[in-house]
Scaffold this motif. Sequence first.
Motif, PDB file in Angstrom:
ATOM      1  N   GLY A 132       0.807  -1.213   0.000  1.00 52.37           N
ATOM      2  CA  GLY A 132       0.000   0.000   0.000  1.00 52.37           C
ATOM      3  C   GLY A 132       0.841   1.263   0.000  1.00 52.37           C
ATOM      4  N   LEU A 133       0.174   2.393  -0.173  1.00 49.22           N
ATOM      5  CA  LEU A 133       0.864   3.685  -0.196  1.00 49.22           C
ATOM      6  C   LEU A 133       1.585   3.971   1.119  1.00 49.22           C
ATOM      7  CD1 LEU A 133      -1.748   5.955  -2.032  1.00 49.22           C
ATOM      8  CD2 LEU A 133       0.550   5.391  -2.826  1.00 49.22           C
ATOM      9  N   LYS A 154      -6.823 -31.041  -4.727  1.00 47.19           N
ATOM     10  CA  LYS A 154      -7.745 -32.168  -4.875  1.00 47.19           C
ATOM     11  C   LYS A 154      -8.873 -32.055  -3.861  1.00 47.19           C
ATOM     12  CE  LYS A 154      -4.197 -35.206  -6.776  1.00 47.19           C
ATOM     13  NZ  LYS A 154      -3.465 -36.490  -6.657  1.00 47.19           N
ATOM     14  N   MET A 155      -9.444 -30.872  -3.834  1.00 46.72           N
ATOM     15  CA  MET A 155     -10.576 -30.565  -2.961  1.00 46.72           C
ATOM     16  C   MET A 155     -11.123 -29.209  -3.415  1.00 46.72           C
ATOM     17  SD  MET A 155      -7.653 -29.182  -1.551  1.00 46.72           S
ATOM     18  CE  MET A 155      -6.952 -30.644  -0.872  1.00 46.72           C
ATOM     19  N   PRO A 156     -12.331 -28.823  -3.000  1.00 46.42           N
ATOM     20  CA  PRO A 156     -12.807 -27.478  -3.326  1.00 46.42           C
ATOM     21  C   PRO A 156     -11.826 -26.437  -2.793  1.00 46.42           C
ATOM     22  CG  PRO A 156     -14.597 -28.808  -2.477  1.00 46.42           C
ATOM     23  CD  PRO A 156     -13.346 -29.606  -2.277  1.00 46.42           C
ATOM     24  N   SER A 157     -11.489 -25.468  -3.617  1.00 50.77           N
ATOM     25  CA  SER A 157     -10.511 -24.463  -3.203  1.00 50.77           C
ATOM     26  C   SER A 157     -10.954 -23.092  -3.687  1.00 50.77           C
ATOM     27  CB  SER A 157      -9.128 -24.802  -3.766  1.00 50.77           C
ATOM     28  OG  SER A 157      -9.176 -24.929  -5.174  1.00 50.77           O
ATOM     29  N   ILE A 158     -10.687 -22.093  -2.868  1.00 57.97           N
ATOM     30  CA  ILE A 158     -11.066 -20.721  -3.211  1.00 57.97           C
ATOM     31  C   ILE A 158      -9.931 -19.770  -2.860  1.00 57.97           C
ATOM     32  CG2 ILE A 158     -13.539 -21.125  -2.886  1.00 57.97           C
ATOM     33  CD1 ILE A 158     -13.257 -19.651  -0.174  1.00 57.97           C
ATOM     34  N   LEU A 159      -9.994 -18.595  -3.457  1.00 52.39           N
ATOM     35  CA  LEU A 159      -9.017 -17.548  -3.171  1.00 52.39           C
ATOM     36  C   LEU A 159      -9.781 -16.285  -2.797  1.00 52.39           C
ATOM     37  CD1 LEU A 159      -5.755 -16.805  -5.064  1.00 52.39           C
ATOM     38  CD2 LEU A 159      -7.352 -14.928  -4.667  1.00 52.39           C
ATOM     39  N   LEU A 160      -9.504 -15.768  -1.606  1.00 51.70           N
ATOM     40  CA  LEU A 160     -10.174 -14.566  -1.113  1.00 51.70           C
ATOM     41  C   LEU A 160      -9.331 -13.334  -1.424  1.00 51.70           C
ATOM     42  CD1 LEU A 160     -11.183 -15.812   2.464  1.00 51.70           C
ATOM     43  CD2 LEU A 160     -12.620 -15.792   0.419  1.00 51.70           C
ATOM     44  N   GLU A 161      -9.958 -12.308  -1.959  1.00 53.58           N
ATOM     45  CA  GLU A 161      -9.313 -10.998  -2.130  1.00 53.58           C
ATOM     46  C   GLU A 161     -10.051 -10.040  -1.201  1.00 53.58           C
ATOM     47  OE1 GLU A 161      -6.662 -10.259  -3.650  1.00 53.58           O
ATOM     48  OE2 GLU A 161      -6.339 -11.650  -5.318  1.00 53.58           O
ATOM     49  N   MET A 162      -9.432  -9.753  -0.056  1.00 55.00           N
ATOM     50  CA  MET A 162     -10.126  -9.083   1.045  1.00 55.00           C
ATOM     51  C   MET A 162      -9.843  -7.587   1.067  1.00 55.00           C
ATOM     52  SD  MET A 162      -9.118 -12.119   3.674  1.00 55.00           S
ATOM     53  CE  MET A 162      -7.432 -12.042   3.064  1.00 55.00           C
ATOM     54  N   GLY A 163     -10.379  -6.891   0.083  1.00 57.90           N
ATOM     55  CA  GLY A 163     -10.171  -5.452   0.007  1.00 57.90           C
ATOM     56  C   GLY A 163      -8.976  -5.103  -0.863  1.00 57.90           C
ATOM     57  N   PHE A 164      -8.832  -3.807  -1.139  1.00 56.77           N
ATOM     58  CA  PHE A 164      -7.744  -3.313  -1.987  1.00 56.77           C
ATOM     59  C   PHE A 164      -6.729  -2.556  -1.139  1.00 56.77           C
ATOM     60  CE2 PHE A 164     -10.628  -4.415  -5.273  1.00 56.77           C
ATOM     61  CZ  PHE A 164      -9.905  -4.499  -6.463  1.00 56.77           C
ATOM     62  N   ILE A 165      -5.535  -3.103  -1.053  1.00 56.31           N
ATOM     63  CA  ILE A 165      -4.476  -2.435  -0.298  1.00 56.31           C
ATOM     64  C   ILE A 165      -3.998  -1.184  -1.031  1.00 56.31           C
ATOM     65  CG2 ILE A 165      -2.442  -3.576  -1.299  1.00 56.31           C
ATOM     66  CD1 ILE A 165      -1.480  -4.042   1.610  1.00 56.31           C
ATOM     67  N   SER A 166      -4.317  -1.111  -2.318  1.00 58.82           N
ATOM     68  CA  SER A 166      -3.946   0.059  -3.127  1.00 58.82           C
ATOM     69  C   SER A 166      -4.906   1.225  -2.912  1.00 58.82           C
ATOM     70  CB  SER A 166      -3.915  -0.324  -4.611  1.00 58.82           C
ATOM     71  OG  SER A 166      -5.139  -0.939  -4.995  1.00 58.82           O
ATOM     72  N   ASN A 167      -6.061   0.940  -2.318  1.00 60.44           N
ATOM     73  CA  ASN A 167      -7.028   1.990  -2.000  1.00 60.44           C
ATOM     74  C   ASN A 167      -6.676   2.562  -0.621  1.00 60.44           C
ATOM     75  OD1 ASN A 167      -9.568   2.963  -0.590  1.00 60.44           O
ATOM     76  ND2 ASN A 167     -10.365   2.694  -2.659  1.00 60.44           N
ATOM     77  N   GLU A 210      -8.200   4.218   1.683  1.00 70.48           N
ATOM     78  CA  GLU A 210      -9.160   3.984   2.763  1.00 70.48           C
ATOM     79  C   GLU A 210      -9.132   2.528   3.219  1.00 70.48           C
ATOM     80  OE1 GLU A 210     -13.001   5.268   1.525  1.00 70.48           O
ATOM     81  OE2 GLU A 210     -12.414   7.372   1.275  1.00 70.48           O
ATOM     82  N   GLU A 211      -9.055   1.617   2.265  1.00 73.76           N
ATOM     83  CA  GLU A 211      -9.060   0.201   2.634  1.00 73.76           C
ATOM     84  C   GLU A 211      -7.709  -0.243   3.192  1.00 73.76           C
ATOM     85  OE1 GLU A 211     -10.807  -2.292  -0.390  1.00 73.76           O
ATOM     86  OE2 GLU A 211     -12.803  -1.503   0.076  1.00 73.76           O
ATOM     87  N   GLU A 212      -6.627   0.389   2.759  1.00 72.19           N
ATOM     88  CA  GLU A 212      -5.326   0.099   3.376  1.00 72.19           C
ATOM     89  C   GLU A 212      -5.370   0.486   4.854  1.00 72.19           C
ATOM     90  OE1 GLU A 212      -0.546   1.213   3.102  1.00 72.19           O
ATOM     91  OE2 GLU A 212      -2.022   2.435   2.039  1.00 72.19           O
ATOM     92  N   LYS A 213      -6.001   1.617   5.136  1.00 68.53           N
ATOM     93  CA  LYS A 213      -6.128   2.065   6.525  1.00 68.53           C
ATOM     94  C   LYS A 213      -6.945   1.066   7.340  1.00 68.53           C
ATOM     95  CE  LYS A 213      -7.536   6.103   9.253  1.00 68.53           C
ATOM     96  NZ  LYS A 213      -8.121   7.475   9.200  1.00 68.53           N
TER      97      LYS A 213
END
Length: 376
Positions: free
Chosen positions: A168-169, A331-344, A346-349
């Motif tokens: 982030g910034l 070899k199982m259900p798998s997901i990837l979470l993107e939990m907000g934008f660190i480049s934003n 407000e969200e970095e804060k």
Amino acid sequence: MAKINRRKALIALATGLVSLNSRFLWAESGFDLGLKGQELLAQGKYDQAIEILQAGVKLEPDNEWLWGLLGRAYFQKKELRKSLDSFRQVLRLNPEDTYSRMMVDIISQKPLPPKIEPIKPLTPLEKKALEEEKQILDRLQVENTLGYRIQRVVLDPGHGGFDSGAVGLKGLQEKEVNLDLVKRTSQILAQMDKDLKVFFTRTEDYFVPLSARTTTANQYSADLFVSFHVNANENRKPRGMETYFCSERASSKEAARVAEFENSVLKLEKNELIQKGYVNIEEILFLFERKRYWEAGGEVASLIQNNLKNRLPLKNRGVHSANFYVLRRAKMPSILLEMGFISNPEEEKLLAQSDFRHKLALSIASSIVSLKKSRI
């Protein structure tokens, strides 16, 4: 044949390390023993390798390389306690050894072999009780066949070590956020569901190759693989959270961009060399299986994203799919979470705040627990 170092040979004899007819007398140093042990390891002769390497560490107890080889030999022999002790010795000598740190993590999360106790014959009453228990379990299994049972979860903190991920910034690093969220999520899961077993791909700040992450999940026979990440964009305005699952083609240009960024670390990893004409039967079989895992991953992603959007003050960016390397071999259900934008900004804060991280981890843990009640 190497010339015998007379002084070291006499010291070894005096300490009882070797006998006059020992095959170790040819060695001038622990380095020679290490080379021999390494050769035996490559040949799969683990007992002989252990014998050689034990002699090496007695000769040079501060040689971290020898301890590391010994740890590998014990690991191959499935002598996990001894392997763990050997890798811990490496870390005492060199706390910066990332491979040994990773192996300590992996072994620590594996169930260590119990102490062997004499087996007592079952009494008639105990046999009857076991038969009744089996009948009950069989009946429960039939009743639960419509759902996907989640009992073992692998949490994957994205990036790590020299791979900081997005920054982030204000200098907040994605790898640190991911690791902290995984630890918080694990602690909450332990409180919410004591029957759920949780494992990690890393527990500290070191680099783990993408291929090793899903390999770890496969080795733990996990029912669910969740990779934690924080999004970023050259444009500072995008914000919100989204959940991904694996697919051959990206569901959108944005999904393709995210996958390209997350896969970019592959450039820093060693490419696997495949011999010409080599046919991997397991890989071919997996090509047929993975569609089922990816489809289940899509269902999991939808359920978790729907759960998260009702719990968090983040914009709901929905569910997407792309060819994420970290997911494709699971070899199982798998997901990837993107939990907000660190480049934003407000969200970095927000991501830097402990209270928000706790809320985020609580929401993720609650979503995982809710999956056990869903029919996937």
